[in-house]
Design an enzyme around this catalytic site. Structure first.
Site, PDB file in Angstrom:
ATOM      1  N   LYS A 111     -43.055 -25.662   3.207  1.00  0.00           N
ATOM      2  CA  LYS A 111     -41.907 -25.167   2.437  1.00  0.00           C
ATOM      3  C   LYS A 111     -42.071 -25.614   1.008  1.00  0.00           C
ATOM      4  O   LYS A 111     -42.690 -26.649   0.741  1.00  0.00           O
ATOM      5  CB  LYS A 111     -40.609 -25.753   3.003  1.00  0.00           C
ATOM      6  N   GLY A 226     -21.288 -13.466   7.703  1.00  0.00           N
ATOM      7  CA  GLY A 226     -22.307 -13.243   6.671  1.00  0.00           C
ATOM      8  C   GLY A 226     -22.787 -11.807   6.741  1.00  0.00           C
ATOM      9  O   GLY A 226     -23.053 -11.286   7.829  1.00  0.00           O
ATOM     10  N   GLY A 228     -25.254 -10.536   4.400  1.00  0.00           N
ATOM     11  CA  GLY A 228     -26.362 -10.439   3.446  1.00  0.00           C
ATOM     12  C   GLY A 228     -27.544  -9.788   4.141  1.00  0.00           C
ATOM     13  O   GLY A 228     -27.367  -8.971   5.068  1.00  0.00           O
ATOM     14  N   ASN A 229     -28.739 -10.154   3.758  1.00  0.00           N
ATOM     15  CA  ASN A 229     -29.927  -9.528   4.347  1.00  0.00           C
ATOM     16  C   ASN A 229     -29.898  -9.615   5.877  1.00  0.00           C
ATOM     17  O   ASN A 229     -30.049  -8.613   6.574  1.00  0.00           O
ATOM     18  CB  ASN A 229     -31.189 -10.193   3.785  1.00  0.00           C
ATOM     19  N   GLY A 231     -27.318 -10.727   8.123  1.00  0.00           N
ATOM     20  CA  GLY A 231     -26.113 -10.232   8.795  1.00  0.00           C
ATOM     21  C   GLY A 231     -25.991  -8.725   8.725  1.00  0.00           C
ATOM     22  O   GLY A 231     -25.628  -8.064   9.709  1.00  0.00           O
ATOM     23  N   TYR A 232     -26.313  -8.153   7.569  1.00  0.00           N
ATOM     24  CA  TYR A 232     -26.188  -6.699   7.400  1.00  0.00           C
ATOM     25  C   TYR A 232     -27.105  -5.949   8.366  1.00  0.00           C
ATOM     26  O   TYR A 232     -26.670  -5.048   9.090  1.00  0.00           O
ATOM     27  CB  TYR A 232     -26.495  -6.302   5.946  1.00  0.00           C
TER      28      TYR A 232
HETATM   29  P1  NAD Z   1     -27.995 -13.661   1.799  1.00  0.00           P
HETATM   30  O1  NAD Z   1     -27.789 -14.474   0.581  1.00  0.00           O
HETATM   31  O2  NAD Z   1     -28.600 -12.309   1.698  1.00  0.00           O
HETATM   32  O3  NAD Z   1     -26.569 -13.458   2.541  1.00  0.00           O
HETATM   33  C1  NAD Z   1     -25.691 -14.500   2.825  1.00  0.00           C
HETATM   34  C2  NAD Z   1     -24.352 -13.905   3.282  1.00  0.00           C
HETATM   35  O4  NAD Z   1     -23.469 -14.976   3.623  1.00  0.00           O
HETATM   36  C3  NAD Z   1     -23.614 -13.108   2.215  1.00  0.00           C
HETATM   37  O5  NAD Z   1     -22.943 -12.015   2.812  1.00  0.00           O
HETATM   38  C4  NAD Z   1     -22.582 -14.091   1.687  1.00  0.00           C
HETATM   39  O6  NAD Z   1     -21.412 -13.441   1.150  1.00  0.00           O
HETATM   40  C5  NAD Z   1     -22.241 -14.819   2.960  1.00  0.00           C
HETATM   41  N1  NAD Z   1     -21.642 -16.122   2.695  1.00  0.00           N
HETATM   42  C6  NAD Z   1     -21.969 -17.005   1.722  1.00  0.00           C
HETATM   43  N2  NAD Z   1     -21.151 -18.067   1.783  1.00  0.00           N
HETATM   44  C7  NAD Z   1     -20.336 -17.857   2.836  1.00  0.00           C
HETATM   45  C8  NAD Z   1     -19.271 -18.588   3.409  1.00  0.00           C
HETATM   46  N3  NAD Z   1     -18.892 -19.759   2.916  1.00  0.00           N
HETATM   47  N4  NAD Z   1     -18.678 -18.066   4.500  1.00  0.00           N
HETATM   48  C9  NAD Z   1     -19.065 -16.875   4.994  1.00  0.00           C
HETATM   49  N5  NAD Z   1     -20.018 -16.137   4.484  1.00  0.00           N
HETATM   50  C10 NAD Z   1     -20.649 -16.620   3.423  1.00  0.00           C
HETATM   51  O7  NAD Z   1     -28.814 -14.596   2.791  1.00  0.00           O
HETATM   52  P2  NAD Z   1     -29.694 -14.141   4.041  1.00  0.00           P
HETATM   53  O8  NAD Z   1     -31.091 -13.902   3.613  1.00  0.00           O
HETATM   54  O9  NAD Z   1     -28.965 -13.099   4.817  1.00  0.00           O
HETATM   55  O10 NAD Z   1     -29.731 -15.505   4.874  1.00  0.00           O
HETATM   56  C11 NAD Z   1     -28.618 -15.910   5.698  1.00  0.00           C
HETATM   57  C12 NAD Z   1     -29.074 -17.074   6.558  1.00  0.00           C
HETATM   58  O11 NAD Z   1     -30.192 -16.687   7.357  1.00  0.00           O
HETATM   59  C13 NAD Z   1     -29.531 -18.333   5.799  1.00  0.00           C
HETATM   60  O12 NAD Z   1     -29.204 -19.466   6.570  1.00  0.00           O
HETATM   61  C14 NAD Z   1     -31.055 -18.167   5.761  1.00  0.00           C
HETATM   62  O13 NAD Z   1     -31.707 -19.408   5.599  1.00  0.00           O
HETATM   63  C15 NAD Z   1     -31.289 -17.581   7.141  1.00  0.00           C
HETATM   64  N6  NAD Z   1     -32.558 -16.860   7.284  1.00  0.00           N
HETATM   65  C16 NAD Z   1     -32.863 -15.794   6.494  1.00  0.00           C
HETATM   66  C17 NAD Z   1     -34.062 -15.105   6.694  1.00  0.00           C
HETATM   67  C18 NAD Z   1     -34.393 -13.884   5.892  1.00  0.00           C
HETATM   68  O14 NAD Z   1     -35.400 -13.233   6.222  1.00  0.00           O
HETATM   69  N7  NAD Z   1     -33.605 -13.489   4.901  1.00  0.00           N
HETATM   70  C19 NAD Z   1     -34.966 -15.534   7.683  1.00  0.00           C
HETATM   71  C20 NAD Z   1     -34.630 -16.630   8.480  1.00  0.00           C
HETATM   72  C21 NAD Z   1     -33.412 -17.282   8.269  1.00  0.00           C
END
Ligand code: NAD
Length: 426
Positions: A111, A226, A228-229, A231-232
């Site tokens: 990392k 959530g 974002g990437n 959850g959506y």
């Molecule tokens: P992102 O930034 O695209 O989305 C995060 C989402 O969480 C947004 O909708 C935001 O509004 C919401 N959010 C932020 N604070 C919040 C709160 N206090 N309460 C509720 N919702 C809240 O991030 P992402 O890429 O979707 O990542 C989300 C999680 O998944 C993280 O823990 C990340 O480490 C993990 N993750 C992501 C990936 C990836 O490929 N993107 C891979 C493995 C793990």
């Protein structure tokens, strides 16, 4: 030691108790566990950039931590965030070793991070910082050494700048050194939605292995924290398959309809920059808080936002039948133990969200071959890998009567230790 690192090391120690029975040579086993509790290499330093037109210089603390490469090159993202610390990068690199081993992909864990608030940088500064960082870590990375990727606040553009700086420094093309690149520079189809897609494959595999949930998808209710990437795409793909997504949230608010939400409309609303608290509600749909979302009586609760969503403060109120962790570290150790004792399955992050790193692996494979796959092929291979990972863990869980998390940690540690022993490292 920060809480995240403590939790990561605690998980390893906890699973080593179950695993120790598998090894006759206890001394050698203990040595292997001790090695896994410590990263192989900590690369850190300060880099300075000229701050744009003002010419003011700015200095940043940077890290790359290479945790374990017994199973293959170090693999893991690079985070740009003001809260980055050596402990955090170390914890995340450790979890990457476990995640790659659970998924059964031939990587170790690594990392990287920079202590920076990227929103306070100009685009030129962000580019310079990314390029200087790539030059700083250049001696340590490469397709068969360490393969970085995006993480929080880093994306395909930043990977492109890093690739450019790295290739200039080594004097040749080397697309397989970074993953999460745009398609134009050798990225993989299906990477953007891979984590959410992988989570839905895990959901599907879990349902097939648990007879109490047989029946049409429309009977299964899901709440996703959530949007974002992760959850959506999780919510979108699940709802396209007929699962009833009854609640989603962003940081401003949650939205709930017990009869199911129109995920496509919610996605379009977010694409236009909206906050859920301003979502035009139709009858039957209402706003709820993020805390209320976590307590809904649904079949699957899917935390997909932040770490520490389920803690000792709300664990007694969790009413879901299953928790599918899509965020990293959404359940604290205490809450995890409580839910296990209450009979609520928690499908752990290192399995459920491993779709992202798995498709990064496909990107690397495609770069090394110079031959690119269709999206159908990417998804088919992802489904095979993640379903097999789930089945392996499910078998251990049921045989040993332990939680999914313990079973996942057991399997990943075993794979890492066996590789270390074969190499004669311990
Ligand atoms: P992102 O930034 O695209 O989305 C995060 C989402 O969480 C947004 O909708 C935001 O509004 C919401 N959010 C932020 N604070 C919040 C709160 N206090 N309460 C509720 N919702 C809240 O991030 P992402 O890429 O979707 O990542 C989300 C999680 O998944 C993280 O823990 C990340 O480490 C993990 N993750 C992501 C990936 C990836 O490929 N993107 C891979 C493995 C793990």
């Amino acid at each position: 030691m920060n809480a995240m690192l403590q939790a990561a090391l605690g998980q390893i120690k906890d699973s080593s108790v179950v695993l120790s029975d598998d090894y006759q040579d206890k001394k050698r086993f203990k040595k292997a566990i001790e090695a896994i509790l410590t990263p192989e290499k900590i690369i850190k330093g300060k880099i300075t950039i000229k701050a744009g037109s003002s010419g003011k210089r700015k200095t940043f603390q940077v890290f790359r931590i290479e945790h374990n490469d017994a199973r293959g090159p170090f693999k893991g993202g690079i985070r740009f965030h003001p809260d980055v610390s050596e402990d955090e990068v170390r914890a995340l690199s450790t979890l990457m070793s476990l995640k790659c081993a659970v998924a059964g992909i031939p990587y170790g864990g690594g990392k990287g991070g920079i202590i920076v608030d990227p929103s306070k940088l100009t685009r030129e500064e962000l580019k310079e910082l990314s390029m200087e960082y790539a030059k700083f870590i250049a001696p340590y990375i490469g397709p068969w050494k360490d393969v970085p990727a995006p993480d929080v606040n880093t994306d395909g553009q930043i990977m492109s700048w890093m690739l450019e700086a790295y290739e200039k420094k080594i004097g040749m093309e080397s697309p397989a050194t970074f993953t999460g690149k745009p398609l134009e520079l050798g990225g993989s189809l299906g990477r953007t939605e891979a984590t959410g897609q992988g989570g839905v494959y895990v959901l599907d595999a879990y349902l097939k292995r648990n007879s109490k949930f047989q029946g049409p998808n429309s009977k299964i209710t899901i709440a996703v924290q959530g949007f974002g990437n992760v959850g959506y795409y999780f919510a979108t793909i699940a709802s396209e398959l007929g699962f009833k997504v009854v609640a989603v949230s962003d940081s401003s608010s949650g939205i709930y309809n017990p009869k199911g939400l129109d995920i496509k409309a919610l996605g379009e609303f977010k694409d236009k920059g909206g906050s859920f608290k301003n979502y035009p509600l139709k009858s039957g749909t209402k706003l709820i808080t993020n805390s209320e979302l976590l307590e809904l009586p649904v079949t699957f609760l899917v935390p997909a936002a932040l770490e520490n969503a389920i803690t000792k403060d709300n664990m007694e109120k969790i009413s879901a039948e299953v928790v599918l962790e899509m965020a990293n570290g959404p359940t604290t150790t205490e809450a995890d133990t409580y839910l296990f004792e209450k009979g609520i399955d928690v499908i752990p992050d290192i399995l459920s969200n491993s779709g992202g790193v798995t498709v990064s692996y496909f990107e690397w494979v495609q770069n090394l071959n110079g031959y690119y796959w269709t999206k159908e092929k990417v998804n088919e291979e992802l489904k095979n890998i993640i379903t097999k990972a789930f089945m392996d863990i499910d078998k251990i869980k049921k045989e040993k009567r332990i939680s999914y998390r313990r079973a996942a940690n057991y399997l990943s540690l075993k794979r890492i230790i066996d590789a270390m022993m074969l190499r004669g490292r311990v």
